[in-house]
Write an enzyme that holds these catalytic residues in place. Structure first.
Site, PDB file in Angstrom:
ATOM      1  N   ASP A  23       0.886  -1.163   0.000  1.00  0.00           N
ATOM      2  CA  ASP A  23       0.000   0.000   0.000  1.00  0.00           C
ATOM      3  C   ASP A  23       0.925   1.215   0.000  1.00  0.00           C
ATOM      4  O   ASP A  23       1.625   1.459   0.979  1.00  0.00           O
ATOM      5  CB  ASP A  23      -0.879  -0.059   1.263  1.00  0.00           C
ATOM      6  CG  ASP A  23      -1.817   1.131   1.375  1.00  0.00           C
ATOM      7  OD1 ASP A  23      -1.635   2.117   0.631  1.00  0.00           O
ATOM      8  OD2 ASP A  23      -2.726   1.064   2.219  1.00  0.00           O
ATOM      9  N   TYR A  53       0.943  -0.228  14.941  1.00  0.00           N
ATOM     10  CA  TYR A  53      -0.052  -0.355  13.881  1.00  0.00           C
ATOM     11  C   TYR A  53       0.259   0.629  12.749  1.00  0.00           C
ATOM     12  O   TYR A  53       0.405   1.820  12.979  1.00  0.00           O
ATOM     13  CB  TYR A  53      -1.472  -0.084  14.417  1.00  0.00           C
ATOM     14  CG  TYR A  53      -2.498  -0.142  13.312  1.00  0.00           C
ATOM     15  CD1 TYR A  53      -2.764  -1.348  12.675  1.00  0.00           C
ATOM     16  CD2 TYR A  53      -3.132   1.002  12.861  1.00  0.00           C
ATOM     17  CE1 TYR A  53      -3.678  -1.415  11.631  1.00  0.00           C
ATOM     18  CE2 TYR A  53      -4.045   0.942  11.819  1.00  0.00           C
ATOM     19  CZ  TYR A  53      -4.310  -0.269  11.208  1.00  0.00           C
ATOM     20  OH  TYR A  53      -5.193  -0.328  10.173  1.00  0.00           O
ATOM     21  N   LYS A 102      -3.028  -2.782   7.495  1.00  0.00           N
ATOM     22  CA  LYS A 102      -3.158  -4.228   7.583  1.00  0.00           C
ATOM     23  C   LYS A 102      -2.277  -4.874   6.518  1.00  0.00           C
ATOM     24  O   LYS A 102      -1.883  -4.236   5.553  1.00  0.00           O
ATOM     25  CB  LYS A 102      -4.639  -4.626   7.434  1.00  0.00           C
ATOM     26  CG  LYS A 102      -4.990  -5.889   8.172  1.00  0.00           C
ATOM     27  CD  LYS A 102      -4.634  -5.845   9.649  1.00  0.00           C
ATOM     28  CE  LYS A 102      -4.690  -7.231  10.271  1.00  0.00           C
ATOM     29  NZ  LYS A 102      -4.136  -7.263  11.616  1.00  0.00           N
ATOM     30  N   ASP A 137      -2.825  -7.389   4.312  1.00  0.00           N
ATOM     31  CA  ASP A 137      -3.445  -7.503   2.996  1.00  0.00           C
ATOM     32  C   ASP A 137      -2.668  -8.451   2.080  1.00  0.00           C
ATOM     33  O   ASP A 137      -1.969  -8.013   1.162  1.00  0.00           O
ATOM     34  CB  ASP A 137      -3.623  -6.102   2.386  1.00  0.00           C
ATOM     35  CG  ASP A 137      -4.433  -5.208   3.312  1.00  0.00           C
ATOM     36  OD1 ASP A 137      -5.217  -5.735   4.120  1.00  0.00           O
ATOM     37  OD2 ASP A 137      -4.261  -3.987   3.251  1.00  0.00           O
ATOM     38  N   SER A 161      -4.086 -31.106 -13.392  1.00  0.00           N
ATOM     39  CA  SER A 161      -3.035 -32.106 -13.656  1.00  0.00           C
ATOM     40  C   SER A 161      -2.098 -32.336 -12.467  1.00  0.00           C
ATOM     41  O   SER A 161      -0.951 -31.897 -12.468  1.00  0.00           O
ATOM     42  CB  SER A 161      -2.199 -31.700 -14.872  1.00  0.00           C
ATOM     43  OG  SER A 161      -3.029 -31.347 -15.935  1.00  0.00           O
ATOM     44  N   TYR A 176      -1.837  -4.684  18.877  1.00  0.00           N
ATOM     45  CA  TYR A 176      -1.110  -4.155  17.721  1.00  0.00           C
ATOM     46  C   TYR A 176      -1.907  -3.084  16.999  1.00  0.00           C
ATOM     47  O   TYR A 176      -1.658  -2.778  15.854  1.00  0.00           O
ATOM     48  CB  TYR A 176      -0.759  -5.300  16.759  1.00  0.00           C
ATOM     49  CG  TYR A 176       0.110  -6.330  17.420  1.00  0.00           C
ATOM     50  CD1 TYR A 176       1.478  -6.104  17.570  1.00  0.00           C
ATOM     51  CD2 TYR A 176      -0.431  -7.488  17.949  1.00  0.00           C
ATOM     52  CE1 TYR A 176       2.277  -7.028  18.215  1.00  0.00           C
ATOM     53  CE2 TYR A 176       0.350  -8.424  18.585  1.00  0.00           C
ATOM     54  CZ  TYR A 176       1.706  -8.185  18.725  1.00  0.00           C
ATOM     55  OH  TYR A 176       2.497  -9.105  19.366  1.00  0.00           O
TER      56      TYR A 176
HETATM   57  P1  13P Z   1      -5.134  -0.704   4.935  1.00  0.00           P
HETATM   58  O1  13P Z   1      -4.368  -1.639   5.810  1.00  0.00           O
HETATM   59  O2  13P Z   1      -5.759  -1.390   3.777  1.00  0.00           O
HETATM   60  O3  13P Z   1      -4.293   0.472   4.567  1.00  0.00           O
HETATM   61  O4  13P Z   1      -6.385  -0.167   5.776  1.00  0.00           O
HETATM   62  C1  13P Z   1      -6.135   0.523   6.946  1.00  0.00           C
HETATM   63  C2  13P Z   1      -7.367   0.988   7.647  1.00  0.00           C
HETATM   64  O5  13P Z   1      -7.258   1.597   8.674  1.00  0.00           O
HETATM   65  C3  13P Z   1      -8.676   0.722   7.101  1.00  0.00           C
HETATM   66  O6  13P Z   1      -9.703   1.136   7.956  1.00  0.00           O
HETATM   67 MG    MG Z   2      -4.109   1.928   3.325  1.00  0.00          MG
HETATM   68 MG    MG Z   3      -4.893  -2.330   2.170  1.00  0.00          MG
END
Ligand code: 13P
Ligand code: MG
Ligand code: MG
Ligand code: 13P
Length: 365
Positions: A12, A227, A230, A232, A241, A346
């Site tokens: 990201d 933090y 995320k 992702d 096969s 976290y």
């Molecule tokens: P991302 O981890 O996709 O950047 O999202 C963070 C977030 O706080 C979404 O509410």
């Molecule tokens: Mg983001």
């Molecule tokens: Mg994301």
């Protein structure tokens, strides 16, 4: 015979508005940079996004963990983060935790799934990419695909799958790994992977050692110590096969399971399979979603993609996800919508708790 490597590296690098989607300028810049590298460092490439995550799909002959491939991905992410900063996109450079590249993007924020294999006569490969969730989200699906005969009929009726598969599980907290052989050790495997925030399936192999699946296991908060966003995750699966059929790989995504990582990385929500045109997070920054691109790999070239969840066959699960989303959202700030306390360590919650640290008193006996 020259082996082909498929590398999926994602980050990201900034999005709009908020954490909802990547900007077309970023996708264009990344695609252009990869095209320039084709015929040189890489054979073929494809760029897409799932929500706010920029996904670089590359093929080459350099194997996993190649410094030059990782450097290329890192440089592209840095350039794209620059474009994001120029537009004041949200979270510009969010997942890029280091300043300078030191040989491998693992441990620097991006997620990485790679596999090297000798191409078969025909080699269908499915690439899954998710937003608003964590790497352990793949555990359920990998088990269903490679170890559940009620999902994968090939495990029962195809002699080339009948002996089962080997799963490599990583303990992302203790940084250790273990392998389980299925079907013999299915219950032991489940004992661990049922806790997906800690135990994450990294690879699946055939019993003869041939690679079947590879995932990204990077946990952003564990790398950053706080933090950030995320993880992702992404995942690569070979089909047909000697492996589960394409349809056997896709079928478990008809079940709307709850995964961690929604809103502020702090909530559980239903995992919704969508076509690429719907890979944009909206409602409560979600719900968590997954896309799948299908390719035939031909001498390192990516024939495709096919947008596998762009299909009315998945309308049912999408509707169920909307219903589950209503049910989970009704909890507001309560568990189990909100993650358990150990996982909230976290997130931004500890900063709130800190304020009240000195207000707590012992309960009189
Ligand atoms: P991302 O981890 O996709 O950047 O999202 C963070 C977030 O706080 C979404 O509410
Ligand atoms: Mg983001
Ligand atoms: Mg994301
Ligand atoms: P075909 O007969 O179309 O090759 O399909 C075989 C298969 O595995 C379908 O799931």
């Amino acid at each position: 015979m020259v082996k082909t490597t498929v590398s999926v590296i994602k980050a990201d690098v900034g999005s709009f508005p908020g954490h909802s989607r990547t900007h077309p300028k970023i996708l264009e810049a990344a695609a252009r940079r990869l095209k320039e590298a084709e015929g040189n460092l890489i054979i073929d490439s494809y760029v897409t996004h799932c929500g706010d995550d920029l996904e670089l799909i590359m093929t080459h002959t350099r194997g996993e963990d190649d410094e030059e491939i990782h450097r290329l991905a890192w440089d592209i992410f840095m350039e794209c983060a620059g474009i994001a900063r120029e537009m004041k996109l949200y979270g510009a450079g969010q997942d890029l935790l280091g300043d300078s590249f030191s040989g491998n993007v693992k441990g620097m924020g991006p997620g990485v799934a790679e596999m090297e294999f000798e191409e078969r006569g025909s080699d269908p490969v499915l690439i899954f990419m998710a937003d608003k969730t964590e790497p352990g989200a793949w555990n359920y699906f990998l088990y269903k695909i490679f170890a559940d005969p009620f999902n994968t009929s090939g495990l029962v009726i195809d002699p080339s799958l009948h002996e089962g598969f080997i799963f490599e599980v990583h303990d992302v907290m203790e940084k250790r790994r273990i392998r389980f052989s299925t079907p013999e050790e299915s219950y032991s495997l489940l004992a661990y992977i049922g806790a997906p925030s800690r135990y994450v399936i990294k690879y699946v192999w055939k019993k003869n050692g041939i690679i079947a699946a590879s995932t990204s296991t990077q946990r952003l908060s564990l790398i950053a110590g706080r933090y950030v966003g995320k993880d992702d995750p992404v995942m690569i699966i070979r089909a047909q096969s000697g492996f589960p059929a394409v349809g056997e790989v896709l079928d478990p995504f008809r079940t709307p399971i709850l995964v961690a990582g929604w809103m502020r990385g702090s909530h559980h929500g239903p995992f919704m399979p969508v076509g690429v045109c719907d890979a944009n997070c909206t409602q409560f920054d979600g719900p968590p979603r997954v896309i799948c691109l299908g390719f035939q790999v031909c001498n390192g070239r990516l024939i495709g993609p096919a947008d596998m969840f762009d299909d009315p066959a998945f309308d049912g699960v999408r509707l169920q996800c909307c219903e589950l989303s209503n049910m989970m959202r009704a909890h507001g700030p309560f568990e189990p919508h909100r993650l358990s306390l150990s996982e909230m360590e976290y997130t931004t919650l500890p900063a709130v708790e800190k304020e009240f640290k000195d207000r707590w008193e012992d309960i009189p006996k």
